[in-house]
Each structure stands twice: as C-alpha cells, then as structure tokens.
Write a protein that holds these residues in place. Structure first.
Motif, PDB file in Angstrom:
ATOM      1  N   VAL A   1     -21.479 -18.147 -23.838  1.00  0.00           N
ATOM      2  CA  VAL A   1     -20.099 -17.988 -24.285  1.00  0.00           C
ATOM      3  C   VAL A   1     -19.421 -19.344 -24.408  1.00  0.00           C
ATOM      4  CG1 VAL A   1     -19.801 -15.661 -23.312  1.00  0.00           C
ATOM      5  CG2 VAL A   1     -19.246 -17.678 -21.924  1.00  0.00           C
ATOM      6  N   GLU A   2     -18.336 -19.333 -25.153  1.00  0.00           N
ATOM      7  CA  GLU A   2     -17.455 -20.490 -25.245  1.00  0.00           C
ATOM      8  C   GLU A   2     -16.228 -20.239 -24.387  1.00  0.00           C
ATOM      9  OE1 GLU A   2     -14.845 -22.818 -28.694  1.00  0.00           O
ATOM     10  OE2 GLU A   2     -15.591 -20.799 -29.040  1.00  0.00           O
ATOM     11  N   VAL A   3     -15.791 -21.252 -23.641  1.00  0.00           N
ATOM     12  CA  VAL A   3     -14.531 -21.181 -22.920  1.00  0.00           C
ATOM     13  C   VAL A   3     -13.706 -22.410 -23.270  1.00  0.00           C
ATOM     14  CG1 VAL A   3     -15.534 -19.846 -21.023  1.00  0.00           C
ATOM     15  CG2 VAL A   3     -15.371 -22.344 -20.823  1.00  0.00           C
ATOM     16  N   LEU A   4     -12.408 -22.277 -23.182  1.00  0.00           N
ATOM     17  CA  LEU A   4     -11.531 -23.423 -23.396  1.00  0.00           C
ATOM     18  C   LEU A   4     -11.530 -24.304 -22.152  1.00  0.00           C
ATOM     19  CD1 LEU A   4      -8.502 -21.779 -25.261  1.00  0.00           C
ATOM     20  CD2 LEU A   4     -10.582 -22.818 -26.211  1.00  0.00           C
ATOM     21  N   THR A   5     -10.987 -25.498 -22.272  1.00  0.00           N
ATOM     22  CA  THR A   5     -11.042 -26.483 -21.200  1.00  0.00           C
ATOM     23  C   THR A   5     -10.028 -26.230 -20.089  1.00  0.00           C
ATOM     24  OG1 THR A   5      -9.743 -27.826 -22.742  1.00  0.00           O
ATOM     25  CG2 THR A   5     -12.056 -28.407 -22.461  1.00  0.00           C
ATOM     26  N   ASN A   6      -9.119 -25.304 -20.306  1.00  0.00           N
ATOM     27  CA  ASN A   6      -8.229 -24.852 -19.238  1.00  0.00           C
ATOM     28  C   ASN A   6      -7.810 -23.425 -19.563  1.00  0.00           C
ATOM     29  OD1 ASN A   6      -5.148 -24.754 -20.226  1.00  0.00           O
ATOM     30  ND2 ASN A   6      -6.183 -26.468 -21.260  1.00  0.00           N
ATOM     31  N   VAL A   7      -7.299 -22.736 -18.581  1.00  0.00           N
ATOM     32  CA  VAL A   7      -6.888 -21.351 -18.767  1.00  0.00           C
ATOM     33  C   VAL A   7      -5.392 -21.267 -18.512  1.00  0.00           C
ATOM     34  CG1 VAL A   7      -7.289 -18.939 -18.109  1.00  0.00           C
ATOM     35  CG2 VAL A   7      -9.166 -20.600 -17.984  1.00  0.00           C
ATOM     36  N   ASN A   8      -4.632 -21.386 -19.578  1.00  0.00           N
ATOM     37  CA  ASN A   8      -3.163 -21.376 -19.468  1.00  0.00           C
ATOM     38  C   ASN A   8      -2.676 -22.386 -18.434  1.00  0.00           C
ATOM     39  OD1 ASN A   8      -3.016 -19.268 -21.383  1.00  0.00           O
ATOM     40  ND2 ASN A   8      -3.386 -17.752 -19.789  1.00  0.00           N
ATOM     41  N   GLY A   9      -3.293 -23.552 -18.455  1.00  0.00           N
ATOM     42  CA  GLY A   9      -2.897 -24.631 -17.561  1.00  0.00           C
ATOM     43  C   GLY A   9      -3.683 -24.706 -16.277  1.00  0.00           C
ATOM     44  N   LYS A  10      -4.440 -23.682 -15.946  1.00  0.00           N
ATOM     45  CA  LYS A  10      -5.274 -23.713 -14.742  1.00  0.00           C
ATOM     46  C   LYS A  10      -6.613 -24.361 -15.067  1.00  0.00           C
ATOM     47  CE  LYS A  10      -3.504 -19.642 -12.292  1.00  0.00           C
ATOM     48  NZ  LYS A  10      -3.883 -18.326 -11.698  1.00  0.00           N
ATOM     49  N   GLU A  11      -7.115 -25.150 -14.127  1.00  0.00           N
ATOM     50  CA  GLU A  11      -8.387 -25.807 -14.329  1.00  0.00           C
ATOM     51  C   GLU A  11      -9.538 -24.799 -14.292  1.00  0.00           C
ATOM     52  OE1 GLU A  11      -8.579 -28.781 -15.262  1.00  0.00           O
ATOM     53  OE2 GLU A  11      -6.531 -29.439 -14.781  1.00  0.00           O
ATOM     54  N   LEU A  12     -10.569 -25.054 -15.081  1.00  0.00           N
ATOM     55  CA  LEU A  12     -11.757 -24.214 -15.044  1.00  0.00           C
ATOM     56  C   LEU A  12     -12.388 -24.191 -13.658  1.00  0.00           C
ATOM     57  CD1 LEU A  12     -13.492 -25.243 -18.392  1.00  0.00           C
ATOM     58  CD2 LEU A  12     -12.247 -23.121 -17.919  1.00  0.00           C
ATOM     59  N   ALA A  13     -12.150 -25.246 -12.885  1.00  0.00           N
ATOM     60  CA  ALA A  13     -12.715 -25.346 -11.545  1.00  0.00           C
ATOM     61  C   ALA A  13     -11.889 -24.609 -10.497  1.00  0.00           C
ATOM     62  CB  ALA A  13     -12.841 -26.809 -11.145  1.00  0.00           C
ATOM     63  N   ASP A  14     -10.788 -23.992 -10.885  1.00  0.00           N
ATOM     64  CA  ASP A  14      -9.969 -23.236  -9.936  1.00  0.00           C
ATOM     65  C   ASP A  14     -10.828 -22.157  -9.276  1.00  0.00           C
ATOM     66  OD1 ASP A  14      -8.071 -20.976  -9.082  1.00  0.00           O
ATOM     67  OD2 ASP A  14      -6.645 -22.546  -9.631  1.00  0.00           O
ATOM     68  N   PRO A  15     -10.701 -21.962  -7.961  1.00  0.00           N
ATOM     69  CA  PRO A  15     -11.496 -20.924  -7.282  1.00  0.00           C
ATOM     70  C   PRO A  15     -11.371 -19.543  -7.911  1.00  0.00           C
ATOM     71  CG  PRO A  15     -10.406 -22.323  -5.665  1.00  0.00           C
ATOM     72  CD  PRO A  15      -9.864 -22.724  -7.012  1.00  0.00           C
ATOM     73  N   GLU A  16     -10.281 -19.289  -8.609  1.00  0.00           N
ATOM     74  CA  GLU A  16     -10.093 -17.994  -9.259  1.00  0.00           C
ATOM     75  C   GLU A  16     -11.226 -17.681 -10.229  1.00  0.00           C
ATOM     76  OE1 GLU A  16      -6.816 -15.805 -12.217  1.00  0.00           O
ATOM     77  OE2 GLU A  16      -6.362 -17.745 -11.296  1.00  0.00           O
ATOM     78  N   PHE A  17     -11.797 -18.718 -10.837  1.00  0.00           N
ATOM     79  CA  PHE A  17     -12.812 -18.511 -11.867  1.00  0.00           C
ATOM     80  C   PHE A  17     -14.246 -18.629 -11.335  1.00  0.00           C
ATOM     81  CE2 PHE A  17      -9.083 -20.590 -13.952  1.00  0.00           C
ATOM     82  CZ  PHE A  17      -8.552 -19.409 -14.451  1.00  0.00           C
ATOM     83  N   ALA A  18     -14.381 -18.779 -10.026  1.00  0.00           N
ATOM     84  CA  ALA A  18     -15.716 -18.913  -9.436  1.00  0.00           C
ATOM     85  C   ALA A  18     -16.635 -17.743  -9.769  1.00  0.00           C
ATOM     86  CB  ALA A  18     -15.604 -19.094  -7.919  1.00  0.00           C
ATOM     87  N   PRO A  19     -16.152 -16.485  -9.766  1.00  0.00           N
ATOM     88  CA  PRO A  19     -17.061 -15.389 -10.122  1.00  0.00           C
ATOM     89  C   PRO A  19     -17.650 -15.513 -11.520  1.00  0.00           C
ATOM     90  CG  PRO A  19     -15.106 -14.530  -9.037  1.00  0.00           C
ATOM     91  CD  PRO A  19     -14.839 -15.981  -9.310  1.00  0.00           C
TER      92      PRO A  19
ATOM     93  N   VAL B   1     -10.798 -34.304 -18.767  1.00  0.00           N
ATOM     94  CA  VAL B   1     -10.141 -33.805 -17.556  1.00  0.00           C
ATOM     95  C   VAL B   1     -10.903 -32.616 -16.982  1.00  0.00           C
ATOM     96  CG1 VAL B   1      -8.027 -32.745 -16.664  1.00  0.00           C
ATOM     97  CG2 VAL B   1      -7.875 -34.663 -18.260  1.00  0.00           C
ATOM     98  N   ALA B   2     -11.317 -31.699 -17.849  1.00  0.00           N
ATOM     99  CA  ALA B   2     -12.043 -30.520 -17.379  1.00  0.00           C
ATOM    100  C   ALA B   2     -13.333 -30.907 -16.673  1.00  0.00           C
ATOM    101  CB  ALA B   2     -12.338 -29.587 -18.556  1.00  0.00           C
ATOM    102  N   LEU B   3     -14.069 -31.865 -17.224  1.00  0.00           N
ATOM    103  CA  LEU B   3     -15.318 -32.293 -16.598  1.00  0.00           C
ATOM    104  C   LEU B   3     -15.076 -32.949 -15.241  1.00  0.00           C
ATOM    105  CD1 LEU B   3     -17.381 -33.738 -19.598  1.00  0.00           C
ATOM    106  CD2 LEU B   3     -17.848 -31.653 -18.290  1.00  0.00           C
ATOM    107  N   HIS B   4     -14.028 -33.761 -15.139  1.00  0.00           N
ATOM    108  CA  HIS B   4     -13.699 -34.360 -13.845  1.00  0.00           C
ATOM    109  C   HIS B   4     -13.493 -33.276 -12.791  1.00  0.00           C
ATOM    110  CE1 HIS B   4     -12.978 -38.239 -15.878  1.00  0.00           C
ATOM    111  NE2 HIS B   4     -12.893 -38.787 -14.688  1.00  0.00           N
ATOM    112  N   HIS B   5     -12.738 -32.247 -13.138  1.00  0.00           N
ATOM    113  CA  HIS B   5     -12.452 -31.188 -12.169  1.00  0.00           C
ATOM    114  C   HIS B   5     -13.704 -30.392 -11.817  1.00  0.00           C
ATOM    115  CE1 HIS B   5      -8.118 -31.259 -11.406  1.00  0.00           C
ATOM    116  NE2 HIS B   5      -7.982 -31.711 -12.647  1.00  0.00           N
ATOM    117  N   LEU B   6     -14.533 -30.103 -12.802  1.00  0.00           N
ATOM    118  CA  LEU B   6     -15.764 -29.364 -12.509  1.00  0.00           C
ATOM    119  C   LEU B   6     -16.689 -30.146 -11.585  1.00  0.00           C
ATOM    120  CD1 LEU B   6     -16.489 -27.838 -16.031  1.00  0.00           C
ATOM    121  CD2 LEU B   6     -15.961 -26.548 -13.952  1.00  0.00           C
ATOM    122  N   ILE B   7     -16.679 -31.469 -11.728  1.00  0.00           N
ATOM    123  CA  ILE B   7     -17.515 -32.307 -10.868  1.00  0.00           C
ATOM    124  C   ILE B   7     -16.910 -32.435  -9.475  1.00  0.00           C
ATOM    125  CG2 ILE B   7     -18.318 -34.674 -10.496  1.00  0.00           C
ATOM    126  CD1 ILE B   7     -18.614 -34.859 -13.591  1.00  0.00           C
TER     127      ILE B   7
END
Length: 363
Positions: A175-193, A235-241
C-alpha cells in the motif's frame, strides 16, 4: 486519442511542460537496456472514488493545496484536466510504457486518493473503491502491471482490515501511505498495529508526500512541491528511525519516493547527533543510518550524480527505478537516467529492474 507525454520539448506550452526539461541533458535517441526494466513509482486515478468523496472533500485540508498560491493552484487544476487520460486509460499507459522502454510498472493511487482528510466512515468506503478499481485495472495486464493500494490510516483498525484485503483478496504488493496522518507522524504509537501487520504480511509500504504540513513559506514558485515534498519525506523518515519503529520491525519494507527526500544526502548528521547528545540518542542500539539503510529509495532525483551517490552509499540493492508518471515532476526517460549515472553493468541492471523484481517477488 493518445496522451502525448513522452517528449514535448517542442510543444511551446509554458504552463504544462510535460516531458524532459533541464534537470539533466537528454540524448537525441532513446537508450535501452537488455535487462528487465521496472518502474516502481507511478500513479493511476480511480474517478469513481473521487466522485464519491466530492461532498466531503475540502482540498484546503491538504498541505499541497493549502500552501500554494493562486497561480500554482490554477496550473495544477489545468494539469489535472490534462492528465485525465494518462491517469485512467489502460491502452494509453501501455503505449507510454513501450515508448519509455519499461517492461513492468507498479502503480499506486495519486496522493489525493489517500483520503485521510475525509471523515473515516467515508474514507473507508472510498479506499475500498480505489483498491477495487486498481485491482481491476492491473488485472487486465498482469504481465505488465501490479498495484499498491490505499488505506484509511486515520483509523488504524480499519487500515489493518483494508491492508489485509489488499494483500489477500486483491493480490496487491502493498500500500501507499502519506508521510503524515493529518499532522500526526507515521511513527505515532497509534499506527503501530498498521506497521506490525505490514511487516507480518510482507507488504511493501510506499511513503509519499502531499505537501509540507508547515509550508507557510512554500506558497510561491511551486515550493510546496519543490521543497515541501522531499522535506516531508525527510521528516517522516527521521521519525520512523528515531522512534524505534525500524528497530522493532526489522523486516518492514519501506519505499521512500523521490530518492528518500533530503535525508539520504545528509545522513551523517543523524549519526553525529545520536552519538553527541542524550536527547537525540533515543535509546537506539545502533546508529540511525543502520536503519536508514533498510529503506528503499527510488531514482526520481533527476541528476545522474545524485543517483550515482545513492547507489554508492546505499547500494544498488536498495535503489529502484521510478518515474512518478504522469506528473509534471516525473522523469519521462528513467531508463536513460539509470544508464547515464556511470554505474557498473551489474548495478545498472539492479537499479533498472533487478532490485524491484526481488522486492515484488517477480523473479
């Protein structure tokens, strides 16, 4: 009607200059390879989904639109009309792939069809429409095409459900995802699942920007894309790392488009900071670039020296060919780009298609 986008240098259109511009010098004739060529970054639009979300769609919630001036918005509207055939017509796409010398293409939704700015109950329906449409589209030419789907990531539980459907019932590659979710980082614990399920299913996750969230300074000169898009990926990659996401999920497959943004070109800074400061160490057991090297990057960087650098530093087994077709910031002769980078024959074959074939399970 054929949408001519391969080389329009003589078209005289000062608004929509599709095709080669001045990112690098182009030869008079097309260069081709004997090895397999795979485009890992291209887009297909599903009009039915756009029609469905129209009553709920506020484009000003999208950073790319919000942080653009009137001139840029007008050009983008014109280009959206110009691209209709290129975004939707299968026969036209086959002609384009043949003209580009591309054997196989992985298609994904355009960023606006990642519907995070739409209420969840409608985003779920629209995402299914996109994925059903993409599956049907590539299903007509499985010898030339495969797809990445979209998920309503602002509801992680629903995103897991749709990711599972994409990888199972629909036979997609990820799948494709955007680099943030309405301002939340992809690395936010909310998206861990979501990330856990992606690793479990072996899904390829393309992270794709759609303007920079803090882009108030980027409204002129198309900077919302020129600067904003690669900065968003950076920015997204920094947060994921630094969040430890890539440490916890070592088998996660991420493709960061546009050469991974700016981070791959300035990666020494994250290692230095990790070693120099406690507040930047983040408890990572290994230097940040260890995790960066797990990420795949495409070659949509336009200049041969930048592609040569990516291959030299990260290896041909992490760089894939892409076009970003059919957008204005696309590379309309990607095979020539790979050939022009001064790589070895083995590296050239890997970047042009070998790495992608392994990543997609096409070998």
């Amino acid at each position: 009607m054929t949408h001519t986008v391969i080389d329009t240098r003589d078209r005289g259109d000062n608004v929509n200059r599709y095709g080669p511009t001045t990112g690098r010098a182009f030869p008079d004739g097309k260069k081709r390879l004997d090895s397999r060529t795979i485009d890992m970054h291209a887009h297909v639009l599903i009009p039915e989904a756009m029609a469905y979300i129209a009553p709920y769609n506020d484009p000003m919630k999208i950073a790319m639109v919000k942080h653009s001036n009137a001139e840029t918005r007008a050009i983008n509207m014109q280009q959206d009309k110009d691209r209709t055939l290129a975004m939707t017509d299968l026969d036209d796409r086959m002609r384009v792939l043949d003209a580009m010398g591309i054997d196989f293409q992985l298609v994904a939704p355009p960023p606006p069809q990642c519907f995070y700015h739409i209420p969840v109950e409608h985003a779920v329906v629209a995402s299914r429409m996109v994925n059903d449409g993409l599956a049907a589209w590539v299903g007509k030419r499985p010898d030339r095409l495969a797809a990445l789907g979209t998920v309503p990531l602002h509801d992680p539980a629903e995103a897991v459900v749709e990711l599972t459907r994409c990888m199972g019932e629909l036979g997609m590659k990820g799948v494709e995802v955007l680099t943030n979710v309405n301002g939340k980082e992809l690395a936010d614990p909310e998206f861990a699942p979501f990330w856990q399920k992606a690793e479990e299913l072996g899904a390829l996750v393309m992270i794709h920007p759609n303007g920079f969230t803090g882009g108030e300074r980027f409204s002129d000169y198309y900077f919302s894309n020129v600067i904003g898009n690669p900065l968003e990926t950076t920015v997204a990659l920094h947060h994921l790392i630094f969040s430890g996401t890539l440490e916890r999920l070592p088998d996660l497959k991420i493709l960061a488009v546009h050469g991974g943004g700016y981070l791959p070109a300035y990666s020494g800074r994250i290692d230095h900071a990790w070693g120099a400061r406690k507040d930047c160490n983040a408890g990572l057991p290994k230097p940040p670039t260890h995790y960066l090297r797990k990420v795949y990057f495409d070659n949509v960087v336009f200049s041969p020296h930048q592609l040569e650098y990516l291959v030299k530093v990260y290896g041909a087994d992490k760089i894939v060919m892409g076009t970003d077709y059919p957008y204005d910031m696309a590379d309309y002769d990607p095979v020539e780009h790979v050939i022009s980078a001064g790589l070895s024959a083995e590296e050239t074959a890997s970047v042009a298609g070998g790495t992608a074939a392994r990543l997609l399970g096409l070998e």
